[in-house]
Design an enzyme around this catalytic site. Structure first.
Site, PDB file in Angstrom:
ATOM      1  N   HIS A   2      -0.447  -4.616   5.164  1.00 16.12           N
ATOM      2  CA  HIS A   2      -0.647  -4.079   3.808  1.00 16.12           C
ATOM      3  C   HIS A   2      -1.442  -2.765   3.814  1.00 16.12           C
ATOM      4  O   HIS A   2      -1.723  -2.205   2.753  1.00 16.12           O
ATOM      5  CB  HIS A   2      -1.363  -5.092   2.911  1.00 16.12           C
ATOM      6  CG  HIS A   2      -0.565  -6.339   2.655  1.00 16.12           C
ATOM      7  ND1 HIS A   2       0.707  -6.315   2.135  1.00 16.12           N
ATOM      8  CD2 HIS A   2      -0.858  -7.654   2.867  1.00 16.12           C
ATOM      9  CE1 HIS A   2       1.161  -7.563   2.026  1.00 16.12           C
ATOM     10  NE2 HIS A   2       0.239  -8.393   2.472  1.00 16.12           N
ATOM     11  N   HIS A  36       4.860 -11.967   2.892  1.00 14.61           N
ATOM     12  CA  HIS A  36       4.685 -10.859   1.948  1.00 14.61           C
ATOM     13  C   HIS A  36       5.327  -9.581   2.463  1.00 14.61           C
ATOM     14  O   HIS A  36       5.383  -9.347   3.671  1.00 14.61           O
ATOM     15  CB  HIS A  36       3.191 -10.596   1.707  1.00 14.61           C
ATOM     16  CG  HIS A  36       2.440 -11.785   1.222  1.00 14.61           C
ATOM     17  ND1 HIS A  36       1.746 -12.628   2.071  1.00 14.61           N
ATOM     18  CD2 HIS A  36       2.300 -12.297  -0.022  1.00 14.61           C
ATOM     19  CE1 HIS A  36       1.185 -13.598   1.353  1.00 14.61           C
ATOM     20  NE2 HIS A  36       1.512 -13.428   0.098  1.00 14.61           N
TER      21      HIS A  36
HETATM   22 ZN   LIG Z   1       1.362 -12.577   4.151  1.00  9.42          ZN
END
Ligand SMILES: [Zn+2]
Length: 353
Positions: free
Chosen positions: A170, A206
């Site tokens: 991320h 994710h």
């Molecule tokens: Zn994740």
């Protein structure tokens, strides 16, 4: 054969006390226990060949991240206790601090604050990524594990594992968030790309918004991601199919995705990788696709990870597995053991087939 693994005990220096859910302090899911559970399970199963990575030269990170962001993280980590003390002193509460505090970013839309404090710009985009005095050292150690893993591949090792913590996918070129500070997989891929094309496959639950951001304009690195539909789950703003390009493939999946559905999406990902023709594969490895993960909403069970490992290693490319998410502490070790048993099976099949 045990998997060549890079892991630093410095990971445990990053240990925030809590994250915040609508005003409630809840345990910080991205805990040092995660790496410890994986390591101890792999050790008990005889599947790990553990090495401590040499700390990488921090300026190499500038190939992947804005140097100003790297400086910001290091300086914030170094000065975190004083900054927090100053903030608490305003309220007359400095005496309540224990000395191992974490700085939680206060979020303002950038366009509101930039004209006034552009010289104090923050690079942290959410408050799941607090910074304490050990955060820089831990993040650098995770990046160093990934860098060492890439170096092993460059030296002829076929399969290696960077047991990174904190995770990285991320973290974008100039942005930190979602438990991530330095993008370990991207740092490894940038090290490998000097010798040829690299594919990154991200099997974390994710979307790796940070990795997509870093390689957005780089046609030499393919980024392929299977993840929860961002219309309904983190990171919400990226991970859609209309972001797909010749070197970026998002495969969003609905809540309740089954093992069969997942294997179907994996086949689509593999054909994109084969068409791209990379020399190296980097796997952003998340164990949060497990149905019992506190953040995951897929219908995938623990034994499936053996099949996942076998299929990834079966591609037959020199491959670095970089640990991303996975937050079910009780099952993390079992998932890792199954995964690397599968890697061994896939590697044998690839070398004999
Ligand atoms: Zn994740």
């Amino acid at each position: 054969m045990p998997i060549l693994t890079f892991l630093s005990e410095a990971q445990a220096l990053h240990n925030p006390p809590a994250e915040y859910l609508h005003g409630h302090a809840v345990p910080f899911f991205e805990s040092p226990q995660r790496a410890e559970r994986i390591e101890s399970a792999l050790t008990a199963a005889g599947l790990i060949d553990k090495h401590v990575p040499v700390t990488m030269d921090a300026h190499i990170i500038a190939e992947t991240h804005d140097p100003a962001m790297v400086d910001y993280l290091r300086d914030l980590s170094t000065n975190s206790q004083q900054i927090i003390r100053n903030d608490f002193a305003i309220y007359g509460m400095a005496d309540t601090l224990k000395g191992d505090e974490y700085y939680y970013e206060s979020i303002f839309p950038a366009q509101m604050i930039a004209p006034r404090i552009s010289d104090q710009k923050s690079f942290i985009y959410d408050n799941t990524s607090p910074v304490g005095q050990g955060t820089w050292t831990a993040a650098l150690s995770a990046a160093s594990a990934a860098f060492a893993g890439a170096d092993a591949l460059l030296n002829g090792v076929n399969q290696a594992y960077a047991l990174c913590r904190p995770p990285g996918h991320h973290a974008g070129r100039a942005a930190m968030g979602g438990y991530c500070y330095l993008n370990n997989a991207a740092i490894a891929a940038n090290s490998l790309r000097n010798t040829g094309c690299v594919a990154i496959i991200d099997v974390d639950y994710h979307h790796g918004n940070g990795t997509q951001d870093i390689f957005w304009n780089d046609s030499q690195v393919l980024y392929v991601s299977l993840h929860a539909d961002p219309a309904v789950d983190y990171p919400y703003y990226t991970g859609y199919t209309d972001e797909n390009t010749p070197s970026n493939l998002n495969l969003p999946l609905p809540f309740g995705t089954t093992e069969q559905d997942y294997l179907g999406a994996l086949a689509t990902a593999f054909s994109a990788i084969q068409s791209f023709g990379p020399m190296y594969l980097v796997v952003s490895l998340g164990f949060d696709i497990y149905k019992g993960d506190p953040m995951g909403r897929f219908a995938i069970d623990v034994p499936f990870f053996e099949e996942l490992g076998a299929r990834l290693a079966g591609i037959g490319l020199p491959t670095l597995y970089v640990q991303e998410g996975g937050y079910n502490i009780d099952q993390l070790g079992n998932m890792a053991v199954n995964f690397f048993k599968g890697v061994e099976r896939g590697r044998n099949a690839a070398s004999t087939g």
